[in-house]
Design a protein around this motif. Structure first.
Motif, PDB file in Angstrom:
ATOM      1  N   ILE A 251       0.832  -1.203   0.000  1.00 24.50           N
ATOM      2  CA  ILE A 251       0.000   0.000   0.000  1.00 24.50           C
ATOM      3  C   ILE A 251       0.867   1.253   0.000  1.00 24.50           C
ATOM      4  O   ILE A 251       0.605   2.212  -0.738  1.00 24.50           O
ATOM      5  CB  ILE A 251      -0.954  -0.014   1.210  1.00 24.50           C
ATOM      6  CG1 ILE A 251      -1.937  -1.183   1.094  1.00 24.50           C
ATOM      7  CG2 ILE A 251      -1.717   1.311   1.305  1.00 24.50           C
ATOM      8  CD1 ILE A 251      -2.815  -1.386   2.316  1.00 24.50           C
ATOM      9  N   LYS A 252       1.922   1.249   0.816  1.00 28.53           N
ATOM     10  CA  LYS A 252       2.798   2.417   0.883  1.00 28.53           C
ATOM     11  C   LYS A 252       3.499   2.680  -0.448  1.00 28.53           C
ATOM     12  O   LYS A 252       3.723   3.836  -0.819  1.00 28.53           O
ATOM     13  CB  LYS A 252       3.834   2.237   1.985  1.00 28.53           C
ATOM     14  CG  LYS A 252       3.298   2.429   3.395  1.00 28.53           C
ATOM     15  CD  LYS A 252       4.426   2.351   4.412  1.00 28.53           C
ATOM     16  CE  LYS A 252       3.956   2.715   5.796  1.00 28.53           C
ATOM     17  NZ  LYS A 252       5.068   2.651   6.786  1.00 28.53           N
ATOM     18  N   ALA A 253       3.854   1.611  -1.159  1.00 28.11           N
ATOM     19  CA  ALA A 253       4.568   1.778  -2.424  1.00 28.11           C
ATOM     20  C   ALA A 253       3.716   2.506  -3.444  1.00 28.11           C
ATOM     21  O   ALA A 253       4.216   3.293  -4.262  1.00 28.11           O
ATOM     22  CB  ALA A 253       5.004   0.423  -2.977  1.00 28.11           C
ATOM     23  N   GLY A 254       2.421   2.254  -3.410  1.00 33.08           N
ATOM     24  CA  GLY A 254       1.515   2.926  -4.329  1.00 33.08           C
ATOM     25  C   GLY A 254       1.774   2.569  -5.778  1.00 33.08           C
ATOM     26  O   GLY A 254       2.627   1.753  -6.113  1.00 33.08           O
ATOM     27  N   GLY A 255       1.030   3.178  -6.654  1.00 30.90           N
ATOM     28  CA  GLY A 255       1.160   2.923  -8.079  1.00 30.90           C
ATOM     29  C   GLY A 255       0.264   3.882  -8.834  1.00 30.90           C
ATOM     30  O   GLY A 255      -0.171   4.907  -8.310  1.00 30.90           O
ATOM     31  N   ARG A 256      -0.020   3.529 -10.066  1.00 33.17           N
ATOM     32  CA  ARG A 256      -0.854   4.389 -10.909  1.00 33.17           C
ATOM     33  C   ARG A 256      -2.344   4.252 -10.562  1.00 33.17           C
ATOM     34  O   ARG A 256      -3.152   5.083 -10.961  1.00 33.17           O
ATOM     35  CB  ARG A 256      -0.635   4.033 -12.378  1.00 33.17           C
ATOM     36  CG  ARG A 256       0.782   4.256 -12.887  1.00 33.17           C
ATOM     37  CD  ARG A 256       1.044   5.688 -13.226  1.00 33.17           C
ATOM     38  NE  ARG A 256       0.299   6.103 -14.402  1.00 33.17           N
ATOM     39  CZ  ARG A 256       0.775   6.011 -15.663  1.00 33.17           C
ATOM     40  NH1 ARG A 256       1.992   5.519 -15.886  1.00 33.17           N
ATOM     41  NH2 ARG A 256       0.051   6.427 -16.682  1.00 33.17           N
ATOM     42  N   ARG A 257      -2.695   3.200  -9.853  1.00 36.62           N
ATOM     43  CA  ARG A 257      -4.089   2.936  -9.524  1.00 36.62           C
ATOM     44  C   ARG A 257      -4.339   3.083  -8.028  1.00 36.62           C
ATOM     45  O   ARG A 257      -3.433   2.945  -7.214  1.00 36.62           O
ATOM     46  CB  ARG A 257      -4.476   1.521  -9.962  1.00 36.62           C
ATOM     47  CG  ARG A 257      -4.314   1.264 -11.454  1.00 36.62           C
ATOM     48  CD  ARG A 257      -5.276   2.074 -12.284  1.00 36.62           C
ATOM     49  NE  ARG A 257      -5.062   1.910 -13.724  1.00 36.62           N
ATOM     50  CZ  ARG A 257      -5.721   2.591 -14.646  1.00 36.62           C
ATOM     51  NH1 ARG A 257      -6.631   3.477 -14.296  1.00 36.62           N
ATOM     52  NH2 ARG A 257      -5.460   2.397 -15.929  1.00 36.62           N
ATOM     53  N   SER A 258      -5.582   3.335  -7.669  1.00 39.97           N
ATOM     54  CA  SER A 258      -5.964   3.347  -6.263  1.00 39.97           C
ATOM     55  C   SER A 258      -6.104   1.914  -5.763  1.00 39.97           C
ATOM     56  O   SER A 258      -5.971   0.951  -6.536  1.00 39.97           O
ATOM     57  CB  SER A 258      -7.284   4.099  -6.087  1.00 39.97           C
ATOM     58  OG  SER A 258      -8.298   3.486  -6.871  1.00 39.97           O
ATOM     59  N   MET A 259      -6.386   1.753  -4.474  1.00 40.41           N
ATOM     60  CA  MET A 259      -6.542   0.422  -3.898  1.00 40.41           C
ATOM     61  C   MET A 259      -7.953  -0.111  -4.113  1.00 40.41           C
ATOM     62  O   MET A 259      -8.943   0.624  -3.985  1.00 40.41           O
ATOM     63  CB  MET A 259      -6.268   0.459  -2.387  1.00 40.41           C
ATOM     64  CG  MET A 259      -4.812   0.631  -2.038  1.00 40.41           C
ATOM     65  SD  MET A 259      -3.835  -0.792  -2.546  1.00 40.41           S
ATOM     66  CE  MET A 259      -2.311   0.048  -2.963  1.00 40.41           C
ATOM     67  N   CYS A 260      -8.047  -1.384  -4.430  1.00 40.74           N
ATOM     68  CA  CYS A 260      -9.325  -2.065  -4.459  1.00 40.74           C
ATOM     69  C   CYS A 260      -9.838  -2.174  -3.022  1.00 40.74           C
ATOM     70  O   CYS A 260      -9.117  -2.667  -2.145  1.00 40.74           O
ATOM     71  CB  CYS A 260      -9.143  -3.445  -5.084  1.00 40.74           C
ATOM     72  SG  CYS A 260     -10.663  -4.363  -5.365  1.00 40.74           S
ATOM     73  N   MET A 261     -11.044  -1.698  -2.775  1.00 37.53           N
ATOM     74  CA  MET A 261     -11.581  -1.584  -1.426  1.00 37.53           C
ATOM     75  C   MET A 261     -12.823  -2.436  -1.260  1.00 37.53           C
ATOM     76  O   MET A 261     -13.513  -2.779  -2.225  1.00 37.53           O
ATOM     77  CB  MET A 261     -11.919  -0.114  -1.134  1.00 37.53           C
ATOM     78  CG  MET A 261     -10.727   0.838  -1.275  1.00 37.53           C
ATOM     79  SD  MET A 261      -9.491   0.613   0.021  1.00 37.53           S
ATOM     80  CE  MET A 261     -10.326   1.406   1.395  1.00 37.53           C
TER      81      MET A 261
END
Length: 268
Positions: A251-261
């Motif tokens: 989660i901390k690394a992140g990316g181009r997309r948000s998290m699936c919730m």
């Protein structure tokens, strides 16, 4: 290429490198820049093209198209590559594309992966070890898939998404966000539906490890505070728990997309 068995109808272009014990069936084509490791088997009607290396003991079934020009309209013929690890199973009609200049120039596949019939790996993707793509899985370009992830039949993953290690994406699901390690996502469009408990049990995670993951999951996806605040709390409480910290790091690394919730609060 000692002990190789090549059918007379197969075409092996000059420059191709074949390891020991390679078997190439009828009407298969191997390009000039292809490297096939020891014991690779092309069943029949298989085409391996481009700057592609296939690791030892991989088995590729009819009508698979491996290493052809990526399905990216920005591709201009740059010398990108495709690297496939050892002991992979690539079934009928599978397509795997090399990289592009806009994505790092390479697509990589780990060891002991299974790509079932008509599944697709897009350009510039990075797939880990022991990953399973069921029939008709579609992985768009620039995606990362962690070790031991399983994607169910007909699932689709949007470009630039990350699929965490040991996760499960249900059949016919459309994933538009990042799926955490050990998570399970279902639906169109996919939502986080809990932890991949069955997968964890099958891979012999202990009851204590699964219990820790359940507690951390409920805290991470509770209703109170922001996700970043909850991540900080979990990182502090579970700092000695390696598998929980894998989720925190993802989660901390992140990316181009948000998290699936989750749809309505935490489930596990």
């Amino acid at each position: 290429m000692a002990n190789s068995n090549i059918h007379p109808t197969a075409i092996i272009e000059d420059g191709a490198k074949l390891g020991d014990g390679v078997r190439i069936g009828p009407y298969s084509v191997v390009g000039a820049d292809v490297v096939l490791g020891d014991g690779v088997e092309l069943a029949s009607h298989v085409v391996v093209a481009g700057r592609t290396s296939v690791g030892a003991r991989c088995r590729i079934f009819p009508f698979a198209s491996i290493g052809h020009q990526p399905q990216d309209l920005k591709y201009k013929g740059e010398p990108s590559t495709l690297q496939i690890g050892t002991d992979c199973l690539i079934r009928e009609g599978v397509t795997i594309n090399p990289g592009t200049e806009g994505g790092g120039m390479t697509t990589t596949i780990g060891n002991a992966c299974a790509f079932l019939a008509n599944s697709h790996v897009g350009h510039d993707c990075h797939v880990g070890n022991n990953v399973i793509f069921s029939n008709n899985v579609m992985l768009a370009g620039h995606c990362d898939v962690g070790d031991f992830a399983i994607l169910g039949g007909g699932a689709a993953v949007i470009q630039f998404a990350r699929v965490g290690a040991h996760s499960f994406l249900g059949g016919m699901s459309g994933l538009e966000q990042d799926l955490i390690p050990y998570g399970m996502a279902l639906g169109n469009r996919a939502y986080l539906s809990g932890l991949n408990i069955v997968g964890l049990q099958r891979r012999n995670f202990s009851r204590t490890e699964i219990h820790d993951l359940r507690r951390a999951y409920r805290l991470l996806f509770a209703q109170e505070g922001t996700l970043l605040e909850r991540v900080a709390d979990v990182a502090e409480e579970f700092r000695e728990h390696a598998i929980v910290m894998e989720i925190v790091a993802f989660i901390k690394a992140g990316g181009r997309r948000s998290m699936c919730m989750p749809k309505n609060g935490a489930e596990a």
